[in-house]
Design an enzyme around this catalytic site. Sequence first.
Site, PDB file in Angstrom:
ATOM      1  CE1 TYR A   1      -3.834   2.355   0.792  1.00 15.39           C
ATOM      2  CE2 TYR A   1      -2.135   3.495   2.029  1.00 15.39           C
ATOM      3  CZ  TYR A   1      -3.386   3.478   1.442  1.00 15.39           C
ATOM      4  OH  TYR A   1      -4.182   4.600   1.493  1.00 15.39           O
TER       5      TYR A   1
ATOM      6  CD1 TRP B   1      -0.915   8.146  -0.880  1.00  9.85           C
ATOM      7  CD2 TRP B   1      -0.943   9.626  -2.560  1.00  9.85           C
ATOM      8  NE1 TRP B   1      -2.075   8.876  -0.773  1.00  9.85           N
ATOM      9  CE2 TRP B   1      -2.117   9.798  -1.798  1.00  9.85           C
ATOM     10  CE3 TRP B   1      -0.742  10.459  -3.658  1.00  9.85           C
ATOM     11  CZ2 TRP B   1      -3.085  10.753  -2.095  1.00  9.85           C
ATOM     12  CZ3 TRP B   1      -1.702  11.407  -3.960  1.00  9.85           C
ATOM     13  CH2 TRP B   1      -2.862  11.546  -3.185  1.00  9.85           C
TER      14      TRP B   1
END
Length: 826
Positions: free
Chosen positions: A165, A167
Site C-alpha cells: 500500500y 501513494w
Amino acid sequence: MSKYQQQALKMSRRRFLTGATALAAAPLLAGLWPKSALAQAISQALPQFVVLRQAQKGILTGAHWGAFEAIVQDGKMVGVQPVKDDPYPNELITMAPYQVHAENRIKYPMVRKSWLEGGPGSRTELRGRDEWVRVSWDKAIDLVCGEITRLQKDHGPQSIYAGSYGWKSVGMLHNSRTLLQRLMNLTGGFLGYAGDYSTGAAQVIMSHVVGSMEVYEQQTAWPNVIENSQLVVLWGCNPMITLKNSWNVPDHYGQTGFEALKKKGTRVISIDPVHNDSAKFVDAQWIAPRPYTDGAMLIGIAHTLLTEKLHNPDFLKTYTAGFDKFQAYLLGETDGTPKTAEWAADVCGVDADVLRQLARDMAKNRTMIMGGWGIQRQHHGEQQHWLLVTVAAMLGQIGLPGGGFGFSYHYSSGGSPTAKGGIISGISAGNAPKNSPAPIPVARIAECLTNPGKTINFNGAQVTYPEVKMVYVAGGNTFHQHQDTNNLVKAWQRPDTIVVNEPYWTATAKHADIVLPATTSYERNDLEMGGDYSQLYVFPMHQCVAPQHESRSDFDIFAAMAAKLGVQDAFTEGKDETQWLKGMYDDMKTQARAARVALPPFDMFWESNNYVRFPVPEANTQWVRFADYRENPLLNPLGTPSGKIEIYSDAIAKMKYQDCPGIPTWMPPHEWYRGPEAVKYPLSLNTAHPINRLHSQLDNTPLRKKYAVADREAIVIHPQDAQSRGIANGDLVRAFNDRGQILVGAVVSEDVRPGVVRISEGAWFDPADPSQPGSLCKNGNVNCLTFDVGSSSLAQGNCGQMAQLQIEKYQGEVLKNTAHDVPAGA
C-alpha cells in the site's frame, strides 16, 4: 520564429495536419523540426493539443504535485517550470531535482548482513539497525525469487503479503504496486488488502448508505456550486492545502473554485479544531469543536432541524429509508436522552446557540456540505460521514444545484468538470489464481503479522489472519502510514523476509532485509492522465535523466524476476517500455476518436514534448451529483438494498455489531478528552496533511526548511497550554503517551483550540536508540503516538487522526536528526 517553425506552420496552414487520416503519415516527419515547432503545428490542426510555449526549455514530465518541464544540464536535473495552463502551480515541483539527486538515494541492491549470513528469519530484531551488504543485481534477484519460490511451495500464497500500500509515483506503466501484484498473480498468488488508509471507514459505510463508495465519486461541478451555493460548510477539511497534490497529475482546478467563492463573497463556515489555511483564505467563520466529537455536534444539529421543523419531510419520505428510527433516537425515545443542542454542546464544546444557528442557516440557504476525511480516520469513524449524509438528507437539498454534500472537494479537485476524450488504462495486475487468499483490511497489517489464526469481523464477514512469512513493499512507506509505530516495529520482526523497492533510505527500507534501488519517475518514460476527476489532460512523462547509480525501473525489476521465475512472456507480453506506452496511447486515442476528438499518432505526440487537453462539454460544467436520482428515484435507484439513502440500514443492523448499530449514533471514542486516559494525557491530538510535502514524500528535501522547527516536525500549541508548561515558540518539545514519544518544535499560536495540539503526519521515523522499544523519535513521527485499533467491526478503518498525549519542554541533550541518513554499510 525560426525558418523551421515557419515551415511547420505553413504546412499546418496547408492542412497537412487536418485529421486522423492525414496524421497517419506524421511520424515520418516527426524528427524534421524542433519540438516546439512540431507542437505548434499540431496545435494549429488539433486545438486540444496544447502548445506549452513558443520556446520550450525543458523536458515535459509530471508528479503528484503537478506537470512541469524539467531543466537538464550535463545529465543533471537543475530546475523546473510549470506547464503553461496550470492555474495554481505548486512549489513542490521545485523539489524534483532534489528527488533525483538526493543524498540518501539507495544506490545499489543491498541485503541486511544477518539475513545474508543466516538466511530467512535471521536476527529479525536487528531490522532497522543492522549493517548492510552490497550485492549484484543478479544476486538480489536470485535471493528474492528464491524466497517467492520457497514460500509458494511450502506455505502457499497466503504467506506472502504483497499488498504494498502507498501513494507510489504517478505513471500508468511504472505503477509499482500493480507490477508487484502482476508478478505475484503469475507466480501463485498473494495476500492482498481491502480498503485504504485514506477513507477506510467512510468508503465502507457509504456503500451501505448511498450505494457507492462515494468518497472517490465526482462531485457537483464547481461552476454549478459557485453559481448556486449560498452557504458552503467545510467540515474537517483544509482543501487549499490538500488540493496541491493528486493521485494522478493534478489539474489544480479545485483551488480556482475556492478562489471564486471568495471573490463572489459566498458565505463559508469551517468546522475544525484548527483555524486552517483554507478557512483563512476564504474568510470563513471558524467553529472549533473538541476533537473527535463531530458526531455529537451533527446529532445536535439534526435535533434542531427536527424540532424546529426545518427539515424536509417530503424528501425524507421519498428518497430515504428509516428516518423514523433515527428520529426516535434524536428525541430520546430509545434511551431516554433527547439529543438536544445543549446535549451536543456539552460533548463537543460548541455553544448550543451556535449549533442552533448553524442548523437554521443551513436550512435557510442552499447549502453544500464539503466533508473531509480526517473525521472518519477515528474510532467509530463510520458515524461522522453517515451523519453528514443524514443532515444533508434532512435539509432536502441533495440533487439540487449547489446543494447536498460532497466528500472529495478537498481531494484531487473533485468537482472539476469532466472532459470528453479518452482515458489511459494502465498495466493490469492480471487475474488472481483460484487459491488466492481473502484480503485483510489494510490498516490491520500489524495485527495480522502478530496474531496468525485470529479471526476478526469485517463488513458482515469474518477474516482469519494467515501466517505471513514475507512482506514485499513497492511504492509505499509502511513506517509512515501505519499507526502505533513502536508496535509496528515489533510486528515487523515476525516475517522471515521483507523486501522493499525504493529510491530512498526511508524507515521502511531501513527495516527491510533486501532493498532494491528503484528509479524515480524522472528516470524513465511513462504516461499519465491529468485531473483525477476531469480527465482533462494526457501528459507524456519523458525520461529526464539516466537512472541514477544502479537503480532500475520497477517494470525492469519485476520483469527480471519474471524471467527468473519462468513467467517473463506473460509478464511483459513481449513488449518493452515504448511498446507498452504506445499501446496505452493508441487505446486511448481510439476512445477519443469515438468521442469525435482527433489526436496525433503516438510517435508525433511523444516527439513533440507536448500534452493533450481534452474539451469539456458545456453540460458537464453544470453537472449535479444525485440529480438523476432526485428526478426519478424509481428509474435511477441507488445501489442500496432499498434503492434509497439508508438512514437506517437493515443490513448493518443484522450484523449486530455493538460498535456500529443500524442507525448513525454517538458513541464515545477509544480515547478522548473525557476518557480515563485524559487524566494522565490531557491534550487531544489533531493530525493534518503537511503543507510542504505529500505524506512522507519530500521529507528529505530542502522544503523542510519552511516547516521544520529546530530541524523537527512542528507542533502547534495554544498559548494557554504552552504557558502553563513553560514552553515558548521555537522550543524543543517532547510529546508523549504510553505508546511512544517524539521530539517536535513548538509553534505557539491561537490558531488551535485550547486543549488541542496539531502535528502533521509524514515525518520519517528516527528512533534515538533503535535497540530500545519506545525510544524517542528525533524527527517527530506522529504515528508513534496514535493507536492501532480498527474504527469498528464494520469497516476496520484506521484511527490515525486521534490520540491523547502530554507535552513538556525538552530538557535533554539536543539530539542530531538522522532520519535521512544512510545506514551503515550502504
